[in-house]
Each structure stands twice: as structure tokens, then as C-alpha cells.
Write an enzyme that holds these catalytic residues in place. Structure first.
Site, PDB file in Angstrom:
ATOM      1  N   ASP A 201       0.804  -1.215   0.000  1.00 31.76           N
ATOM      2  CA  ASP A 201       0.000   0.000   0.000  1.00 31.76           C
ATOM      3  C   ASP A 201       0.841   1.271   0.000  1.00 31.76           C
ATOM      4  O   ASP A 201       0.643   2.157  -0.830  1.00 31.76           O
ATOM      5  CB  ASP A 201      -0.929  -0.017   1.221  1.00 31.76           C
ATOM      6  CG  ASP A 201      -1.701   1.275   1.384  1.00 31.76           C
ATOM      7  OD1 ASP A 201      -2.799   1.379   0.827  1.00 31.76           O
ATOM      8  OD2 ASP A 201      -1.200   2.186   2.071  1.00 31.76           O
TER       9      ASP A 201
ATOM     10  N   ALA B   4      -9.611  -2.254  -3.649  1.00 35.14           N
ATOM     11  CA  ALA B   4     -10.667  -3.219  -3.310  1.00 35.14           C
ATOM     12  C   ALA B   4     -12.006  -2.794  -3.896  1.00 35.14           C
ATOM     13  O   ALA B   4     -12.760  -3.619  -4.435  1.00 35.14           O
ATOM     14  CB  ALA B   4     -10.779  -3.361  -1.791  1.00 35.14           C
TER      15      ALA B   4
ATOM     16  N   SER C   9      -4.474   2.965  -0.715  1.00 34.45           N
ATOM     17  CA  SER C   9      -4.189   2.289  -1.987  1.00 34.45           C
ATOM     18  C   SER C   9      -4.850   0.921  -2.029  1.00 34.45           C
ATOM     19  O   SER C   9      -5.452   0.529  -3.038  1.00 34.45           O
ATOM     20  CB  SER C   9      -2.678   2.157  -2.186  1.00 34.45           C
ATOM     21  OG  SER C   9      -2.069   3.420  -2.296  1.00 34.45           O
ATOM     22  N   ASP C  10      -4.722   0.170  -0.937  1.00 28.72           N
ATOM     23  CA  ASP C  10      -5.370  -1.143  -0.868  1.00 28.72           C
ATOM     24  C   ASP C  10      -6.887  -1.003  -0.907  1.00 28.72           C
ATOM     25  O   ASP C  10      -7.580  -1.735  -1.627  1.00 28.72           O
ATOM     26  CB  ASP C  10      -4.971  -1.860   0.419  1.00 28.72           C
ATOM     27  CG  ASP C  10      -3.642  -2.587   0.299  1.00 28.72           C
ATOM     28  OD1 ASP C  10      -3.362  -3.138  -0.778  1.00 28.72           O
ATOM     29  OD2 ASP C  10      -2.892  -2.604   1.276  1.00 28.72           O
ATOM     30  N   MET C  11      -7.415  -0.083  -0.121  1.00 19.07           N
ATOM     31  CA  MET C  11      -8.866  -0.031   0.048  1.00 19.07           C
ATOM     32  C   MET C  11      -9.571   0.517  -1.183  1.00 19.07           C
ATOM     33  O   MET C  11     -10.658   0.043  -1.550  1.00 19.07           O
ATOM     34  CB  MET C  11      -9.209   0.762   1.304  1.00 19.07           C
ATOM     35  CG  MET C  11      -8.631   0.109   2.558  1.00 19.07           C
ATOM     36  SD  MET C  11      -8.998   0.965   4.100  1.00 19.07           S
ATOM     37  CE  MET C  11     -10.565   0.203   4.524  1.00 19.07           C
TER      38      MET C  11
END
Length: 395
Positions: free
Chosen positions: A139, A172, A167-169
Site C-alpha cells: 500500500d 478493493a 491504496s489497498d482499500m
């Protein structure tokens, strides 16, 4: 009935972006079969913070409502079982480096040959092609490379990461968008698709407003703290009690704001009536506002500004927002019942659809808890065959 009832997701992803996306799909009614390594499982099962029974609260946050199947994807028999499961799936999500799933015989070409309607999502750091395609990243690496980290923080201070793994979320959310878009497309054409979704691309897409300044003004945006680069006032201000209040207003809010703060000279200045003038005189406006707000308590001032219809928000801590009465009324914090950890709080998926069931809160699975049931139900394997697979290390 849940909106995704009858949809099956085969989830090969680990850690955060993929698991968060498939949790959303699970709580919208899809059956999500999470494929994990025998013995260890998703590495986030070992991430901090840990609960009294040894389970990971990190893992709990992104894996609710799934079924866990342990499978050795390096073994030919494990690959065969995975292909069998994929024949019955609607969606596959994977986040291996490009080429890994192909080498395992589990790439889109292999699986779609037996299941043409499969929606197959490859979520990688940098995409299936390009000079960085085989780089690894997390991330904060994407926050750094994408420019987000350079934009975060106060002027004159070092770059900062966002307070959540943005970045991850955000990746997703795009995985979930891609999955649902693929299902709609399949409904029209009868065929699935291979989705190439790069986390780096997602982060660059978040630069829309920053890029607009670059494109329009040839200006490379810099850190501005809580201040908006194109609107004044829009910033957090410290109050007399040491707490912070964020005010964000447009032209129609300017005079009411000045009235509440006792700043008649600013309200009467025609050069400040429009946003462009306030941006041009940012330093003067911010100094006056900061001085006036510094003498007022946060709660009293927030109430006064809301009464004047000025948009305002208290800068809450995590504890404060999760105990806020509005969040309570919206039932955003629920509870799960876990076989090891017992009752544990969880944040709900925020989607509410009139006439459909509210997404439930189900516990995350214990490692391999559903292996026997899934192999029996989906592939018709009998207990003796399942026992042999476990003995040989395939499951």
C-alpha cells in the site's frame, strides 16, 4: 433475499485489497470460497493486532462471511481441484504477480476454456504489462509512487502516508466494481472476461483534481495540510480547548461564517465575497479566521456554525466517531460471533438497498474450516478421498 445470492466467488487473493473486495461480495450475498495455503493460510492471519485467542483482528476486518478451503496449489492434484472449483464459479479474484497463475494452470485461458462465463479479475501492483509489471509492492509503496504521499501532510513537513491504507482499500472497491461490471456484461453477451486491474492505475486515477491543476495551470501540486488548494475557507482550525474543527464553505456561507465569528470587516469587503478573491488573499483570510476560532470552544462554535448553515465537522478520533450517536443510529458498528474469540465488534458494509436484506455480519472462517464440505458439495469427493488428500498434503 440478498442481491448476489447464487453467485460463487473463488478467491485466491491475500492480505487486503482482494480480501476486502470479496468480503463486500460475500456480504451482498455471494458465496465466497477463500483458497488458502495449508498450514499457514492468508499471511494476514498472523498480522497484528492479535486477539486473546490468538486470531488476527486485521484478518477479521476483511474476511467475514467466507468459506476457507486449504489447498496446495503447487501440487498437480491441488491444481486439478482448483480447476474443478473454478468450473462452478462465477468470479475468480487473484493477486499473484503476472504469469504465476498461468504457470499453475489456473490462468484465465485455462479456466475460461472450461467455464466461458467466468469473470476473472487479476489484481496486481502494476498490471499485466508495462516496465514495472513484475515489481512487488505494498500500500505505502503505491502511495509513494503515485504522488499521493507527496500531496499528504503540511507545507514544510516531510511527505506523509494517508491515515488508512488508501491504496489497498480503493483498489478493493475497484475490484468489486469490476466483478459486478463483469457479471452485467456476461448477462448481455453470455461470456465472461479477464480484468487487468493494477493498484498503481487506481492510485493515479485518484489524482483527478491534482492532475486538473497540472493540466490547466502547469502547476505541480504540493502539500497543503488541511487547506483546499482552490477554495477558501476549507481547512481545520484549532479551537480554544485544543480540539480541531474543519470548516469548508462556498460563497453563500462566507457572510454567515463571518457573522458567527464576529468579523464584520471581512464580511463587508467586496474583494472577499467571491472565492477567487479569498484564494488571492488566502493569508489574510486564514489569519483572521484562525484568530477568531482560537477564542471559541469547539462544540459551542460547531453548534453556532451549523445553526447558521455553515458546513462544519469536528475532527474526530477513531474512538469518537465510532461512538458518535449518528453512527450508532445508522448501525455501522455491529458484532460477529466467532468460535474462538467470541463476540467481537465489526464495521458493516455500508450499502443499504430498499427492499433487500441488510448485508449480514458473519464471522471470518477458521483456516480450512470448510475444506471438507466444499470438496464434498462442489466436487462430490467422498470422505475417504478427502482423507487421502489431507494425508498427502494436498489440503
Amino acid at each position: 433475499m440478498s442481491p448476489l445470492a447464487g453467485i460463487t466467488v473463488l478467491d485466491f487473493s491475500r492480505v487486503l485489497a482482494g480480501p476486502m473486495a470479496t468480503q463486500i461480495l460475500a456480504e451482498l450475498g455471494a458465496e465466497v470460497i477463500k483458497i488458502e495455503r495449508a498450514g499457514g493460510g492468508d499471511e494476514s492471519r498472523r498480522f497484528e493486532p492479535r486477539l486473546p485467542g490468538g486470531e488476527s483482528a486485521y484478518f477479521f476486518a476483511f474476511n467475514r462471511g467466507k468459506r476457507s478451503v486449504t489447498l496446495n496449489l503447487k501440487s498437480p492434484r491441488g491444481q486439478e481441484i482448483a480447476r474443478g472449483l473454478a468450473k462452478n464459479a462465477d468470479i475468480v479474484v487473484e493477486n499473484f504477480l503476472p504469469g504465476v497463475m498461468d504457470r499453475l494452470g489456473l490462468g484465465y485461458g485455462d479456466l475460461s476454456a472450461a467455464n466461458p462465463g467466468l469473470v476473472y479479475i487479476s489484481n496486481t501492483g502494476f498490471g499485466q504489462d508495462g516496465p514495472y509489471a513484475h515489481r512487488k509492492g505494498y500500500d505505502t509503496i503505491f502511495q509513494a509512487l503515485s504522488g499521493i504521499m507527496a500531496l499528504t501532510g503540511h507545507p514544510g513537513t516531510p511527505p506523509a502516508k494517508a491515515g488508512v491504507p488508501i491504496s489497498d482499500m480503493t483498489s478493493a472497491l475497484w475490484i468489486a466494481v469490476a466483478a459486478l461490471t463483469g457479471l452485467v456484461g456476461r448477462g448481455r453477451t453470455g461470456r465472461g472476461a479477464h480484468v487487468d486491474l493494477a493498484m498503481m492505475d487506481v492510485q493515479v486515477s485518484l489524482l483527478a483534481l491534482a492532475a486538473a491543476r497540472l493540466f490547466a495551470l502547469d502547476e505541480d501540486p504540493v502539500r497543503t495540510g488541511t487547506e483546499h488548494p482552490g477554495r477558501v475557507p476549507s481547512a481545520a482550525f484549532e479551537c480554544a480547548d485544543g480540539r480541531w474543527l474543519h470548516i469548508s464553505g462556498s460563497d453563500q456561507h462566507w457572510k454567515p461564517l463571518c457573522d458567527v465569528l464576529g468579523l464584520p470587516e471581512l464580511a463587508a469587503d467586496p474583494g472577499l465575497a467571491a472565492n477567487a478573491g479569498r484564494v488571492a488573499q488566502r493569508a489574510r483570510v486564514m489569519e483572521a479566521l484562525s484568530g477568531a476560532i482560537a477564542g471559541r470552544g469547539r462544540d459551542e462554535l460547531a453548534d453556532a456554525l451549523r445553526a447558521a448553515d455553515v458546513p462544519v465537522g469536528e475532527v474526530n478520533s477513531v474512538r469518537e466517531v465510532l461512538s458518535d450517536p449518528h453512527i450508532g443510529a445508522r448501525e455501522m458498528v455491529g458484532h460477529i460471533e466467532h468460535p474462538v474469540e467470541g463476540t467481537f465488534p465489526a464495521l458493516r458494509t455500508p450499502i443499504r438497498i430498499d427492499g433487500l436484506d441488510r448485508p449480514p455480519l458473519a464471522a471470518p472462517p477458521l483456516l480450512g474450516a470448510d475444506t471438507d464440505a466444499v470438496l464434498s458439495e462442489t466436487l462430490g469427493l467422498d470422505p475417504a478421498e478427502i482423507a487421502r488428500l489431507r494425508e498427502e498434503g494436498t489440503i
